[in-house]
Design a protein around this motif. Sequence first.
Motif, short mmCIF file in Angstrom:
data_model
loop_
_atom_site.label_atom_id
_atom_site.label_comp_id
_atom_site.label_asym_id
_atom_site.label_seq_id
_atom_site.Cartn_x
_atom_site.Cartn_y
_atom_site.Cartn_z
N ASP A 53 -5.89 66.17 -36.73
CA ASP A 53 -6.10 65.38 -35.52
C ASP A 53 -7.46 65.67 -34.90
O ASP A 53 -8.19 64.75 -34.50
N LEU A 54 -7.83 66.94 -34.86
CA LEU A 54 -9.13 67.32 -34.31
C LEU A 54 -10.26 66.76 -35.15
O LEU A 54 -11.21 66.14 -34.64
N LEU A 55 -10.16 66.92 -36.46
CA LEU A 55 -11.23 66.49 -37.36
C LEU A 55 -11.38 64.96 -37.36
O LEU A 55 -12.49 64.44 -37.52
N SER A 56 -10.29 64.25 -37.15
CA SER A 56 -10.35 62.79 -37.17
C SER A 56 -11.11 62.23 -35.98
O SER A 56 -11.52 61.07 -35.98
N ARG A 57 -11.31 63.03 -34.95
CA ARG A 57 -12.03 62.58 -33.76
C ARG A 57 -13.55 62.67 -33.94
O ARG A 57 -14.31 62.16 -33.12
N SER A 58 -13.96 63.33 -35.00
CA SER A 58 -15.39 63.51 -35.25
C SER A 58 -16.00 62.26 -35.89
O SER A 58 -15.30 61.45 -36.50
N GLN A 59 -17.29 62.11 -35.76
CA GLN A 59 -18.02 61.04 -36.43
C GLN A 59 -18.67 61.52 -37.73
O GLN A 59 -19.33 60.74 -38.42
N GLU A 60 -18.49 62.80 -38.05
CA GLU A 60 -19.10 63.37 -39.24
C GLU A 60 -18.23 63.06 -40.46
O GLU A 60 -17.02 63.32 -40.46
N PRO A 61 -18.82 62.56 -41.55
CA PRO A 61 -18.04 62.19 -42.74
C PRO A 61 -17.22 63.35 -43.32
O PRO A 61 -16.07 63.14 -43.72
N ASP A 62 -17.80 64.55 -43.38
CA ASP A 62 -17.06 65.68 -43.95
C ASP A 62 -15.79 65.96 -43.16
O ASP A 62 -14.73 66.24 -43.73
N ALA A 63 -15.89 65.89 -41.82
CA ALA A 63 -14.72 66.13 -40.98
C ALA A 63 -13.68 65.02 -41.16
O ALA A 63 -12.47 65.29 -41.27
N GLN A 64 -14.14 63.79 -41.21
CA GLN A 64 -13.21 62.67 -41.38
C GLN A 64 -12.50 62.73 -42.73
O GLN A 64 -11.29 62.49 -42.83
N ASN A 65 -13.26 63.04 -43.79
CA ASN A 65 -12.65 63.14 -45.12
C ASN A 65 -11.63 64.28 -45.18
O ASN A 65 -10.59 64.14 -45.84
N ARG A 66 -11.93 65.40 -44.51
CA ARG A 66 -10.99 66.51 -44.50
C ARG A 66 -9.73 66.14 -43.72
O ARG A 66 -8.62 66.49 -44.12
N ALA A 67 -9.89 65.42 -42.63
CA ALA A 67 -8.74 64.97 -41.84
C ALA A 67 -7.82 64.10 -42.69
O ALA A 67 -6.59 64.27 -42.70
N TYR A 68 -8.42 63.17 -43.41
CA TYR A 68 -7.62 62.27 -44.25
C TYR A 68 -6.97 63.04 -45.40
O TYR A 68 -5.79 62.82 -45.72
N LYS A 69 -7.71 63.96 -46.00
CA LYS A 69 -7.18 64.71 -47.15
C LYS A 69 -5.96 65.54 -46.74
O LYS A 69 -4.98 65.65 -47.49
N ILE A 70 -5.99 66.10 -45.55
CA ILE A 70 -4.83 66.87 -45.07
C ILE A 70 -3.60 65.98 -45.02
O ILE A 70 -2.52 66.35 -45.50
N ILE A 71 -3.73 64.79 -44.46
CA ILE A 71 -2.59 63.87 -44.36
C ILE A 71 -2.11 63.48 -45.76
O ILE A 71 -0.90 63.43 -46.02
N SER A 72 -3.05 63.24 -46.68
CA SER A 72 -2.65 62.83 -48.04
C SER A 72 -1.91 63.96 -48.77
O SER A 72 -1.00 63.70 -49.56
N LEU A 73 -2.30 65.22 -48.49
CA LEU A 73 -1.63 66.36 -49.12
C LEU A 73 -0.21 66.54 -48.60
O LEU A 73 0.70 66.96 -49.33
N LEU A 74 -0.02 66.21 -47.33
CA LEU A 74 1.30 66.41 -46.72
C LEU A 74 2.23 65.21 -46.92
O LEU A 74 3.45 65.34 -46.82
N GLU A 75 1.65 64.08 -47.19
CA GLU A 75 2.41 62.82 -47.16
C GLU A 75 3.60 62.80 -48.11
O GLU A 75 4.71 62.39 -47.74
N GLU A 76 3.42 63.28 -49.33
CA GLU A 76 4.50 63.17 -50.31
C GLU A 76 5.73 63.99 -49.91
O GLU A 76 6.86 63.56 -50.11
N ASN A 77 5.52 65.17 -49.33
CA ASN A 77 6.64 66.05 -48.99
C ASN A 77 7.20 65.82 -47.59
O ASN A 77 8.34 66.20 -47.31
N TYR A 78 6.39 65.22 -46.70
CA TYR A 78 6.82 65.12 -45.29
C TYR A 78 6.81 63.70 -44.76
O TYR A 78 6.91 63.48 -43.55
N ARG A 79 6.69 62.71 -45.62
CA ARG A 79 6.43 61.34 -45.17
C ARG A 79 7.49 60.79 -44.21
O ARG A 79 7.19 59.92 -43.39
N THR A 80 8.73 61.25 -44.32
CA THR A 80 9.79 60.69 -43.46
C THR A 80 10.00 61.48 -42.17
O THR A 80 10.81 61.07 -41.32
N GLU A 81 9.30 62.60 -42.03
CA GLU A 81 9.49 63.42 -40.83
C GLU A 81 8.75 62.80 -39.65
O GLU A 81 7.59 62.41 -39.75
N GLU A 82 9.38 62.76 -38.49
CA GLU A 82 8.81 62.10 -37.32
C GLU A 82 7.52 62.76 -36.87
O GLU A 82 6.55 62.07 -36.54
#
Length: 853
Positions: A53-82
């Motif tokens: 969440d913190l990294l996604s607020r940045s305008q820096e590409p490295d921070a944005q890519n890391r923010a997205y990568k975290i979500i993609s890593l968690l998505e398969e195991n936690y996708r249905t959790e609120e």
Amino acid sequence: MNVISELSEKALKDNYLKEIFYKAEQINAHKLFNLKGEQLSEKEFIDLLRFSDLLSRSQEPDAQNRAYKIISLLEENYRTEETFQIFAKSVMVKLGNFPALSLLEKTSAETPQPYETLFTRAVKETYQKIPNNENTFTDPQYTIFESLKNSNHYSFSGPTSLGKSFIINAFIGYLIKEHRGTDNIVILVPSRALINQTVVKLKEEFKLEEGYTVLAHPTVPPMFKREGQRYIFIFTPERLISYLSDSNNPKIDYLFVDEAHKTVALKDTRSPLYYHAISQAEQKSVKLYFASPNIRNPEAFLQLFEKSTDESIAIKTSPVAQNRYFLDLVNKKGLMFSDVSDDYEIPLEFSNNDKDFWLDELGRDCKNIVYCNSKANTVNYALKFSKTREDKENSKLTEVINLVEEHLHKKYYLIDCLKKGVAFHFGNLPQLIREKVEQLFERGLIDYLFSTSTLLEGVNLPAKNMFILSNKIGLSGFIDIDFWNLAGRAGRMTKEMSGNIICMKVDDKNWNATKKSDALDIIRHKKIKDIQPSIIKGEKNFYKNIDNSLQGSEFTRKDASQNEKDIWDYYANITLIHAMQQTNSILRNSFIEKNDLKALEKLKKEIKTPSKILSSALTIKAKYQNAIFSDNSLQDNTLTSEFDYDIILEKLELLCDYYEWDVEESGGTKPMIPKKIPHILRYYAVLMNSWISSNPLKMIITNSIKHYREKGEIFEEDTRELVPFVSNNPKHINIVVNEVITDIENILRFKLKIYFDNYYNILVEKLGEENAGVNWADYLEYGTSNQQIIELQNIGIPRHLSQYILKNHENCLTFDEQDNLSKINYQLLESEFDNTKHEYQECQELSLFENIE
């Protein structure tokens, strides 16, 4: 730097984030390879979401890519959790990644969202709405789209998954609406393999736009030459050059260069063609736009054509995350390359070193592309892998299998593969078959697609897994841009949040370290060097070798490859053309600055051939064109509409002498005139006679098989030996089929077409159009000497279908006295088509005819 950027930069360096991020990567790798491992604690899970969440607020590409990568890593195991859904959707809104947001919404029930997220989403969905579309641009797409609207020239680059073609098409739609149909537009693509894919998409998108026609040939059919008619052309560089050489063609207003990095590719012999085509267009005040994958300095393309370099942007954020793996099957060890930093790697232990096992294990239940570095490997690997799989029953697969039997041969290996949900794909596959394979893959009916570097030409076929079995293209090692362009097809935006790049060492020929570098560096370091166009940089005696080519002297390096020699020769031709036309270009100005002008000035005086002819035949040396132009016996050697094997052979021998093919076309790995194969022109005469006589491809293949049966032997590429030809041996049948379709595409429709076109243009200039005969180059391009079939192909109907319609539904067509198509009765044609026949299935894009009733 603002507070958010400072916090994001600090977070990226935080050791705790590195630790739990690395752990999340490990968990995903272990799950993919079915290995045991630990799981995230509840605290680690929540902390990763907070970091994202913190990294996604940045305008820096490295921070944005890391923010997205975290979500993609968690998505398969936690996708249905609120909790995951709340954070993940908020992150996607901040990143402006609406395709990923849509995916998240499909996998869960509606979850409550903070007011901030709802407000941001509402604003972006309002302002970033795609014109005439219900969807929303991603943040980078919107930035590019708005920039295009406000620029007369522009260059942009981004990850393969950015959606470059999507942005271009949206901008074309904007131009049509805003300019009220006053512009003619060209999209420049690298190869014929990409033309029809682009044509079909544009016809689907703009079929309701009145006054616009989508065309792919450089000849505008007379039936479309009406007042107020506008065009969207899809051209290769060769076709654009041909179009521009005819002053009667409509003016072009916008030129979009897709896969723009091909313009400056150091080892690609077609890069000079790109440069020349764009230069010719630029001289006619065309607005230029460049789109390229992964280039860090896209402004270089603008610099090449002396445009302001401020109008450019390099997008570094990716809408799809990618996981990088290397499996050394020879030594039974593997790695996952971590995104924490280049120094972090996750070891993977396994005992099975069977390639087909891992393709099945890692690719089960998803779409997979398998890259192979040669056509032979592509076919052989696909066939071998297909034998390990069960038959896949599906009516659509059966339709395409029947199509292959009907148009090629019942023993063609593609049939064996298709039965198992496997296929192979390369540029010289007949358009009809290649398109059907692509459609089956897009629909998920083909699970594994084995492909050559055709994918690097921009063919849009993303997949969950990208298996890369070689670090070479042919015999040359990957350069960074080509590797990441290929690898970038891992992960399908709108289909999944991440993709897997799986490099596999299956033998000792690939993925080996050299004295210069570790073979894995290209995977490990996600970096691409700035492009340095030779025209600007002039490295490695570039301009000296252009001068040597003009003088006809030796190049500076005796070990130069045939490709390098050809590139220097082609740029020498462009330099001469620019000198003759007084073109003020970087190429000409840099040449003048670096060389003595004696050779160029001498050649200018000697050349009597008009520059417009030289310009349309860039790959042929001026000295040969000039010798033909100065020949006073040309009237005895015109090209007639009557031909047979003997006449064709006579003309091939004539052109062979004129253009010295035994010298100019005998080098390289697959020359047109191989020194070890005598009487090759006889073979070309047989093939050419059959092709331009409108014979179906299957008949040509059958005749070629008959030729080999009479000859008694055939060359096997894998054994490198001449062996007895066995006419019922599937291996030998497939050699013949691939040889025929390759020679039609590479020799007849490319090499010989260029020579015959040049020869005809010289005849017209010397003798006048009425006395020059006919242009056999058209026969070679269209595969027929029938003008009516040529007319049907010009409006977008494929060769085989044009022949079928003319033979079976001629009553639906109206031609004038010159055999120009003037009308198609679309409703009658549709009513007459037999729904049970393949020909109807081939014409599901009947919208081809909707605007030409």
